[in-house]
Motif scaffolding. Structure first.
Motif, short mmCIF file in Angstrom:
data_model
loop_
_atom_site.label_atom_id
_atom_site.label_comp_id
_atom_site.label_asym_id
_atom_site.label_seq_id
_atom_site.Cartn_x
_atom_site.Cartn_y
_atom_site.Cartn_z
N VAL A 403 -35.90 -42.27 11.04
CA VAL A 403 -35.42 -42.03 9.67
C VAL A 403 -36.40 -42.65 8.67
O VAL A 403 -36.77 -42.05 7.66
CB VAL A 403 -33.99 -42.61 9.47
N GLY A 404 -36.85 -43.88 8.99
CA GLY A 404 -37.83 -44.53 8.11
C GLY A 404 -39.08 -43.67 7.95
O GLY A 404 -39.57 -43.47 6.84
N ASN A 405 -39.57 -43.16 9.07
CA ASN A 405 -40.77 -42.32 9.01
C ASN A 405 -40.52 -41.05 8.19
O ASN A 405 -41.37 -40.62 7.41
CB ASN A 405 -41.24 -41.95 10.42
N SER A 406 -39.33 -40.48 8.36
CA SER A 406 -39.03 -39.23 7.64
C SER A 406 -38.92 -39.46 6.13
O SER A 406 -39.05 -38.55 5.34
CB SER A 406 -37.74 -38.60 8.17
N LYS A 407 -38.68 -40.72 5.75
CA LYS A 407 -38.58 -41.03 4.31
C LYS A 407 -39.88 -41.58 3.75
O LYS A 407 -39.89 -42.26 2.73
CB LYS A 407 -37.43 -42.02 4.08
N GLY A 408 -40.97 -41.37 4.45
CA GLY A 408 -42.27 -41.77 3.92
C GLY A 408 -42.86 -42.98 4.62
O GLY A 408 -43.99 -43.37 4.34
N GLY A 409 -42.10 -43.61 5.51
CA GLY A 409 -42.65 -44.71 6.30
C GLY A 409 -42.58 -46.05 5.59
O GLY A 409 -42.34 -46.13 4.38
N ASN A 410 -42.76 -47.09 6.38
CA ASN A 410 -42.76 -48.45 5.86
C ASN A 410 -43.81 -49.25 6.65
O ASN A 410 -44.34 -48.75 7.65
CB ASN A 410 -41.35 -49.06 5.97
N PRO A 411 -44.10 -50.47 6.23
CA PRO A 411 -45.19 -51.20 6.90
C PRO A 411 -44.80 -51.87 8.21
O PRO A 411 -45.66 -52.49 8.85
CB PRO A 411 -45.59 -52.25 5.86
N LEU A 412 -43.53 -51.79 8.65
CA LEU A 412 -43.10 -52.58 9.80
C LEU A 412 -43.74 -52.15 11.13
O LEU A 412 -43.77 -52.93 12.08
CB LEU A 412 -41.56 -52.54 9.95
N GLY A 413 -44.22 -50.93 11.18
CA GLY A 413 -44.91 -50.47 12.39
C GLY A 413 -43.99 -50.30 13.58
O GLY A 413 -44.39 -50.51 14.72
N LEU A 414 -42.74 -49.90 13.33
CA LEU A 414 -41.78 -49.77 14.43
C LEU A 414 -42.05 -48.52 15.25
O LEU A 414 -42.26 -47.43 14.70
CB LEU A 414 -40.34 -49.69 13.88
N ALA A 415 -41.99 -48.69 16.58
CA ALA A 415 -42.10 -47.52 17.45
C ALA A 415 -40.76 -46.78 17.43
O ALA A 415 -39.71 -47.41 17.23
CB ALA A 415 -42.42 -47.97 18.87
N GLU A 416 -40.80 -45.46 17.63
CA GLU A 416 -39.53 -44.72 17.70
C GLU A 416 -38.96 -44.89 19.10
O GLU A 416 -39.03 -44.00 19.95
CB GLU A 416 -39.75 -43.26 17.32
N LEU A 474 -45.35 -60.78 9.44
CA LEU A 474 -46.31 -59.78 8.95
C LEU A 474 -47.40 -59.49 9.98
O LEU A 474 -47.88 -58.35 10.08
CB LEU A 474 -46.95 -60.28 7.64
N ALA A 475 -47.75 -60.50 10.78
CA ALA A 475 -48.80 -60.30 11.78
C ALA A 475 -48.32 -59.41 12.93
O ALA A 475 -49.14 -58.95 13.73
CB ALA A 475 -49.26 -61.66 12.33
N THR A 476 -47.01 -59.16 13.01
CA THR A 476 -46.51 -58.30 14.09
C THR A 476 -46.36 -56.85 13.65
O THR A 476 -45.87 -56.01 14.39
CB THR A 476 -45.15 -58.81 14.63
N TYR A 477 -46.75 -56.53 12.41
CA TYR A 477 -46.62 -55.16 11.90
C TYR A 477 -47.74 -54.24 12.41
O TYR A 477 -47.73 -53.04 12.14
CB TYR A 477 -46.65 -55.16 10.36
N GLY A 478 -48.74 -54.83 13.08
CA GLY A 478 -49.89 -54.05 13.54
C GLY A 478 -51.07 -54.30 12.60
O GLY A 478 -50.87 -54.45 11.39
N SER A 479 -52.28 -54.33 13.17
CA SER A 479 -53.43 -54.75 12.34
C SER A 479 -53.73 -53.76 11.22
O SER A 479 -54.10 -54.17 10.11
CB SER A 479 -54.66 -54.98 13.22
N ASP A 480 -53.52 -52.47 11.45
CA ASP A 480 -53.80 -51.50 10.38
C ASP A 480 -52.85 -51.70 9.21
O ASP A 480 -53.25 -51.69 8.04
CB ASP A 480 -53.65 -50.06 10.90
N ASN A 481 -51.58 -51.87 9.54
CA ASN A 481 -50.59 -52.06 8.47
C ASN A 481 -50.84 -53.36 7.71
O ASN A 481 -50.70 -53.42 6.49
CB ASN A 481 -49.17 -52.04 9.05
N LEU A 482 -51.22 -54.40 8.46
CA LEU A 482 -51.50 -55.68 7.81
C LEU A 482 -52.68 -55.54 6.85
O LEU A 482 -52.63 -56.03 5.70
CB LEU A 482 -51.77 -56.74 8.88
N GLU A 483 -53.73 -54.87 7.30
CA GLU A 483 -54.91 -54.68 6.43
C GLU A 483 -54.53 -53.87 5.19
O GLU A 483 -54.96 -54.16 4.08
CB GLU A 483 -56.03 -53.95 7.19
#
Ligand SMILES: Cc1cc2nc3c(=O)[nH]c(=O)nc-3n(C[C@H](O)[C@H](O)[C@H](O)COP(=O)(O)OP(=O)(O)OC[C@H]3O[C@@H](n4cnc5c(N)ncnc54)[C@H](O)[C@@H]3O)c2cc1C
Length: 511
Positions: A403-416, A474-483
């Motif tokens: 649902v998060g991805n369908s609404k444009g995504g967020n920085p948490l980097g959660l796998a589906e 924040l360091a667990t969101y994935g390096s791309d999202n953190l950058e």
């Protein structure tokens, strides 16, 4: 003294006060030294900032908390009862803007507080020399004329929000406990009972109204400042002060729920049933809350439709032996659910508090092994200090991330994928016990990691809203999202005001 004149012009529209302020600041030895690039005691500058805020915003907006325990002890945990040089209580976005311009000019350390429910020292509180920006007066709750959007001030509490919506048949994704503040919860993601169906609370924000470090008042949404919009959906206190959240409303006139208490010998069976229900996530209308204390376990089953019998998706829980029914199965409203189950039960005699975050994939054996590690440690610390703590599994379904991805995504980097976010609420009385008490949850997080890796069902994600002071969500969101978050912070706060003058918090500069 051109710098002073420009600053006074910037912050003060009122002509008569302007002359007075300019005269005072132009002759202040500390400020003159600062403007001449000499080093000045921080306490001097902070006092000047408090004084200036009093002139600009009026005395009523600036409090001296040393004489006001109500202001200091508004923080939920005594670990955060810090006495600032002054507290500024703005009444509007433009007053927040003036406040930030003043703090940046005087380089005054500050903290921002909405509901004050973070137990992490210095996150929503600051000791002298420093200034607390207390958003409690920005607490408006407004439903749009077409009822599609609920606008919330950061200082509102979730209990008030659900009460305000109760007669409308509408709800929003927010916080499960009544006293928690709107601001911090939404900036950390925001997990509600029904997030498995509707996504995190932040994923339901249509627009953030924000004051940036230089005082600019801006909006961030899907079409305007869209990078900032993405970053604010879980990126924490790194970009500015949010003065209004516009949330999408959800029509949910009736739900079904029940809550029961189980003895501790049922815990392994509860974990088995919980994992079976998690794996069978085909019906995202169902939600489960499971909290194990040192005395008993509480299980709440919830469904986003009225029902005359327990919905079939909850069959894994059917054969457990209930010790006591806490809330008999009923149809009701989200407001009623929050009222019945929305107390944190925090004992006044144990004002020191903490929480902690860990995660894993769905794995009942892992849940049992970590619980078997935690239980004797928690019982031992209870014996020696009186500290109470819980072992809580929060289900996070693949659909929540989708649902998060369908609404444009967020920085948490959660796998589906179906996972769980473990947390604990810890209460104790004495500062001298801080280390001994906190050691239990610290060791338990390490155990999740160790056993999760060994069983191949670990998950490094740490949920910001449950993360303790020494964790690094924040360091667990994935390096791309953190950058990307760092890039966004630099774009909207090029001087790094929120990274350097903000007292503490889950800051990108520390991630
Ligand atoms: C008993 C309890 C129940 C909880 N239940 C839930 C739950 O159901 N779901 C969930 O997701 N979390 C839950 N939490 C966690 C909660 O979301 C966080 O503690 C959150 O930080 C609290 O929000 P607050 O406004 O009260 O925070 P505060 O302590 O005021 O602030 C927390 C952080 O956010 C920053 N901040 C706050 N407002 C703003 C703003 N407007 N602009 C910029 N920065 C800001 C602060 O500076 C600070 O760093 C719970 C916590 C407790 C203690």
């Amino acid at each position: 003294m051109q710098a002073v004149a420009a600053f006074v012009d910037d912050v003060l529209a009122n002509v008569s006060a302007r002359a007075d302020l300019q005269a005072k600041l132009s002759t202040d030895a500390g400020l003159v030294a600062l403007l001449n690039s000499q080093s000045v005691a921080q306490s001097t500058l902070v006092q000047l900032a408090c004084y200036t805020a009093g002139v600009v915003l009026g005395a009523d907006a600036v409090q001296q908390p040393s004489t006001n325990a109500t202001e200091v002890e508004l923080n939920w945990s005594a670990t955060c009862w810090e006495i600032p040089s002054c507290a500024i209580l703005p009444r509007s976005d433009s007053e927040v803007s003036q406040t930030l311009v003043i703090l940046a000019f005087f380089k005054a350390p500050f903290a921002v507080r909405s509901g004050g429910h973070s137990p992490n020292p210095g996150f929503a509180g600051v000791d002298r020399p420093g200034i607390l920006i207390d958003l409690q007066r920005l607490n408006e709750i407004t439903l749009s004329p077409d009822q599609s959007v609920l606008s919330l001030g950061p200082g509102a509490r979730w209990g008030e929000v659900y009460q305000a919506l109760d007669s409308t048949g509408l709800t929003v994704m927010g916080g499960r406990i009544e006293d928690v503040g709107v601001g911090g919860l939404l900036l950390g993601g925001g997990y509600f009972h029904f997030s498995g169906q509707y996504g995190l609370a932040a994923d339901n924000v249509k627009n953030f109204h924000i004051v940036l470090a230089d005082g600019t008042i801006a909006n961030a949404n899907a079409t305007h400042n869209s990078d900032l919009f993405w970053g604010l959906k879980g990126g924490g206190p790194n970009f500015g002060i949010v003065t209004q959240f516009d949330l999408e409303t959800i029509s949910l006139p009736q739900i079904w729920f029940e809550a029961s208490i189980y003895s501790l010998d049922q815990v392994p069976d509860l974990f088995d049933a919980f994992a079976t229900w998690q794996q069978n996530a085909s019906d995202s209308k169902s939600a489960v809350a499971l909290v194990v204390s040192l005395e008993y376990a509480v299980l709440a089953l919830m469904y986003t439709e009225g029902a005359s019998t327990r919905p079939a998706i909850f069959a894994p829980f059917d054969n457990l032996t209930v010790l006591e029914v806490a809330v008999a199965a009923t149809n009701g409203t989200v407001g009623e659910l929050v009222e019945l189950m929305g107390s944190d039960g925090a004992p006044a005699s144990q004002p020191r508090r903490d929480y902690r975050s860990a995660s894993s994939k769905v794995d009942a054996e892992l849940y049992k092994e970590v619980y078997n590690f935690w239980q004797p440690l928690a019982a031992q610390v209870y014996e020696s200090t009186g500290a109470t703590q819980t072992f809580t599994l929060q289900p996070v379904s693949a659909n929540l991330a989708a649902v998060g991805n369908s609404k444009g995504g967020n920085p948490l980097g959660l796998a589906e994928a179906n996972t769980q976010w473990w947390t604990t609420l810890v209460y104790w009385a004495n500062a001298s016990d801080d280390d001994a008490v906190r050691a239990v949850s610290i060791a338990t997080e390490a155990k999740w990691k160790e056993l999760g890796e060994a069983r191949n069902t670990g998950d490094d994600f740490r949920y910001m809203n449950d993360a303790s002071r020494d964790q690094n969500p924040l360091a667990t969101y994935g390096s791309d999202n953190l950058e990307e978050l760092k890039r966004i912070a630099l774009r909207y706060d090029p001087n790094g005001v929120f990274q350097t003058l903000q007292n503490n918090g889950f800051l990108l500069s520390k991630a």
